[in-house]
Motif scaffolding. Structure first.
Motif, PDB file in Angstrom:
ATOM      1  N   MET A 269       0.668  -1.271   0.051  1.00  0.00           N
ATOM      2  CA  MET A 269       0.066  -0.032  -0.109  1.00  0.00           C
ATOM      3  C   MET A 269       0.949   1.291   0.145  1.00  0.00           C
ATOM      4  N   LYS A 270       1.747   1.240   0.989  1.00  0.00           N
ATOM      5  CA  LYS A 270       2.876   2.382   1.068  1.00  0.00           C
ATOM      6  C   LYS A 270       3.703   2.845  -0.419  1.00  0.00           C
ATOM      7  N   ASP A 271       3.970   1.767  -0.833  1.00  0.00           N
ATOM      8  CA  ASP A 271       4.711   1.633  -2.149  1.00  0.00           C
ATOM      9  C   ASP A 271       3.817   2.593  -3.261  1.00  0.00           C
ATOM     10  N   ALA A 272       2.559   1.896  -3.407  1.00  0.00           N
ATOM     11  CA  ALA A 272       1.746   2.473  -4.414  1.00  0.00           C
ATOM     12  C   ALA A 272       1.488   3.962  -3.996  1.00  0.00           C
ATOM     13  N   VAL A 273       1.095   4.178  -2.867  1.00  0.00           N
ATOM     14  CA  VAL A 273       0.979   5.716  -2.458  1.00  0.00           C
ATOM     15  C   VAL A 273       2.283   6.519  -3.062  1.00  0.00           C
ATOM     16  N   LYS A 274       3.360   6.334  -2.622  1.00  0.00           N
ATOM     17  CA  LYS A 274       4.564   6.857  -2.908  1.00  0.00           C
ATOM     18  C   LYS A 274       4.666   6.935  -4.573  1.00  0.00           C
ATOM     19  N   ARG A 275       4.623   6.021  -5.145  1.00  0.00           N
ATOM     20  CA  ARG A 275       4.644   6.276  -6.491  1.00  0.00           C
ATOM     21  C   ARG A 275       3.732   7.255  -7.226  1.00  0.00           C
ATOM     22  N   LEU A 276       2.254   7.164  -6.680  1.00  0.00           N
ATOM     23  CA  LEU A 276       1.387   8.073  -7.098  1.00  0.00           C
ATOM     24  C   LEU A 276       1.924   9.625  -6.673  1.00  0.00           C
ATOM     25  N   LEU A 277       2.442   9.720  -5.427  1.00  0.00           N
ATOM     26  CA  LEU A 277       2.717  11.138  -5.248  1.00  0.00           C
ATOM     27  C   LEU A 277       3.837  11.474  -6.143  1.00  0.00           C
ATOM     28  N   ARG A 278       4.595  10.856  -6.204  1.00  0.00           N
ATOM     29  CA  ARG A 278       5.914  11.267  -7.088  1.00  0.00           C
ATOM     30  C   ARG A 278       5.292  11.803  -8.561  1.00  0.00           C
ATOM     31  N   LYS A 279       4.140  11.651  -9.064  1.00  0.00           N
ATOM     32  CA  LYS A 279       3.770  11.887 -10.197  1.00  0.00           C
ATOM     33  C   LYS A 279       3.415  13.726 -10.208  1.00  0.00           C
ATOM     34  N   GLY A 280       3.522  14.122  -8.989  1.00  0.00           N
ATOM     35  CA  GLY A 280       3.444  15.637  -8.687  1.00  0.00           C
ATOM     36  C   GLY A 280       2.196  16.279  -8.522  1.00  0.00           C
ATOM     37  N   SER A 281       2.016  17.263  -7.535  1.00  0.00           N
ATOM     38  CA  SER A 281       0.549  18.010  -7.521  1.00  0.00           C
ATOM     39  C   SER A 281      -0.450  17.032  -7.198  1.00  0.00           C
ATOM     40  N   VAL A 282      -0.281  16.351  -6.355  1.00  0.00           N
ATOM     41  CA  VAL A 282      -1.394  15.328  -5.974  1.00  0.00           C
ATOM     42  C   VAL A 282      -1.975  15.982  -4.576  1.00  0.00           C
TER      43      VAL A 282
ATOM     44  N   GLU B  23      -4.597   5.274   7.728  1.00  0.00           N
ATOM     45  CA  GLU B  23      -3.627   5.390   8.670  1.00  0.00           C
ATOM     46  C   GLU B  23      -2.152   4.952   7.604  1.00  0.00           C
ATOM     47  N   MET B  24      -2.059   4.018   7.271  1.00  0.00           N
ATOM     48  CA  MET B  24      -0.918   3.557   6.340  1.00  0.00           C
ATOM     49  C   MET B  24      -0.859   4.263   5.410  1.00  0.00           C
ATOM     50  N   VAL B  25      -2.039   4.687   4.531  1.00  0.00           N
ATOM     51  CA  VAL B  25      -1.768   5.832   3.595  1.00  0.00           C
ATOM     52  C   VAL B  25      -1.232   7.081   3.990  1.00  0.00           C
ATOM     53  N   ARG B  26      -1.517   7.623   5.075  1.00  0.00           N
ATOM     54  CA  ARG B  26      -1.026   8.540   5.772  1.00  0.00           C
ATOM     55  C   ARG B  26       0.549   8.621   6.144  1.00  0.00           C
ATOM     56  N   GLU B  27       0.860   7.497   6.523  1.00  0.00           N
ATOM     57  CA  GLU B  27       2.165   7.117   7.101  1.00  0.00           C
ATOM     58  C   GLU B  27       3.039   7.405   5.570  1.00  0.00           C
ATOM     59  N   ALA B  28       2.650   6.718   4.507  1.00  0.00           N
ATOM     60  CA  ALA B  28       3.231   6.815   3.155  1.00  0.00           C
ATOM     61  C   ALA B  28       3.532   8.295   2.770  1.00  0.00           C
TER      62      ALA B  28
ATOM     63  N   ARG C 176      -5.480  14.933   0.986  1.00  0.00           N
ATOM     64  CA  ARG C 176      -6.634  14.481   1.399  1.00  0.00           C
ATOM     65  C   ARG C 176      -6.811  13.052   1.090  1.00  0.00           C
ATOM     66  N   ILE C 177      -7.218  12.199   1.848  1.00  0.00           N
ATOM     67  CA  ILE C 177      -7.520  10.846   1.987  1.00  0.00           C
ATOM     68  C   ILE C 177      -8.739  10.457   1.925  1.00  0.00           C
ATOM     69  N   VAL C 178      -9.415  10.023   0.610  1.00  0.00           N
ATOM     70  CA  VAL C 178     -10.808   9.953   0.409  1.00  0.00           C
ATOM     71  C   VAL C 178     -11.297   8.222   0.271  1.00  0.00           C
ATOM     72  N   ASP C 179     -11.854   7.987   1.268  1.00  0.00           N
ATOM     73  CA  ASP C 179     -12.593   6.660   1.551  1.00  0.00           C
ATOM     74  C   ASP C 179     -13.944   6.749   0.796  1.00  0.00           C
ATOM     75  N   GLY C 180     -13.771   5.877  -0.465  1.00  0.00           N
ATOM     76  CA  GLY C 180     -15.211   5.840  -1.205  1.00  0.00           C
ATOM     77  C   GLY C 180     -16.455   5.627  -0.103  1.00  0.00           C
ATOM     78  N   VAL C 181     -16.360   4.612   0.497  1.00  0.00           N
ATOM     79  CA  VAL C 181     -17.431   4.431   1.561  1.00  0.00           C
ATOM     80  C   VAL C 181     -18.002   5.567   2.241  1.00  0.00           C
ATOM     81  N   VAL C 182     -16.888   6.191   2.906  1.00  0.00           N
ATOM     82  CA  VAL C 182     -17.332   7.551   3.647  1.00  0.00           C
ATOM     83  C   VAL C 182     -18.094   8.482   2.688  1.00  0.00           C
TER      84      VAL C 182
END
Length: 244
Positions: free
Chosen positions: A177-190, A205-210, A224-230
């Motif tokens: 999960m954390k690896d995927a989040v970091k790859r996404l953030l490296r695309k910029g302006s997220v 929590e683990m997404v925030r850690e990443a 912002r971390i958006v849970d689709g269910v919420v």
């Protein structure tokens, strides 16, 4: 009392049960929430074929309860065919019934939450979802192949399916999960990250850690971390109350 039905269209009941504390934590008053798990069919929706197959197993039972509820949330992170089907059937029964999916709710919420110069992205499960969800975002936003009109950073995946998120070793899930989040953030302006699977409910929590590890404490906390269910429950709550 208003009533919202949360539909989990695969047949793994434990995934439905994992949504209950998340919804309860929102503490919306004067609304009852009921839960539906597919009585049979795919244990995990891992591609579009599974999503189509799940409709056959869910729809006959759902048609019996259309009159009972005011809103319906399809808790599968995809362009799930149940969303337009239920919208059509609900309109015939009563045009004021509200229907959305967790995919649609999370994209809409992300775009409203972030700055106009920021982008949102999605972290999902198997690699097959990279293409499927990119196409779904383009279709939802009506951007005709422009990949979100410049507001969409893309999809990064963990390589795990929905049931793996709960059955695989916890440290392996956290690492992926954390690896995927970091790859996404490296695309910029997220500015926002959508949790692209109902099975990721509660994994903020683990997404925030990443985010903090990749961007530092201050900038990492701004994502912002958006849970689709919420997001889906919150939208339906407002839509049902207002009669949208």
């Amino acid at each position: 009392m208003r009533s919202i039905l949360i539909i989990q269209p695969n047949s793994t009941k434990s995934m439905t049960e994992a949504l209950v504390p998340l919804v309860d934590s929102l503490q919306f008053q004067n609304t009852t929430y009921e839960y539906f798990t597919a009585p049979s069919g795919p244990k995990s929706i891992n591609d579009e074929d599974d999503a189509v197959e799940s409709v056959k197993h869910c729809l006959p039972e759902l048609e019996k309860v259309l009159d009972k509820h005011d809103g319906f949330l399809v808790a599968c992170y995809s362009k799930h065919p149940l969303v337009p089907i239920l919208k059509g059937k609900a309109a015939i029964k009563n045009g004021r019934k509200a229907v959305t999916g967790i995919f649609e709710a999370s994209v809409g919420t992300s775009l409203q939450a972030i700055h106009p110069e920021e982008k949102f992205g999605i972290v999902s499960t198997g690699k097959v979802w990279e293409g499927i969800l990119t196409e779904a975002v383009v279709g939802f936003l009506g951007t005709k192949g422009e990949e979100g009109g410049g507001r969409f950073a893309g999809v990064e995946t963990t390589g795990l399916n929905a049931t793996d998120l709960h059955d695989a070793p916890a440290e392996e899930v956290r690492r992926r999960m954390k690896d995927a989040v970091k790859r996404l953030l490296r695309k910029g302006s997220v500015g926002a990250i959508c949790l692209g699977c109902a099975g990721m409910a509660g994994m903020d929590e683990m997404v925030r850690e990443a985010c903090v590890e990749e961007l530092g404490e201050e900038d990492g906390r701004r994502i912002r971390i958006v849970d689709g269910v919420v997001a889906g429950v919150a939208w339906l709550e407002g839509a049902v109350r207002s009669g949208f």
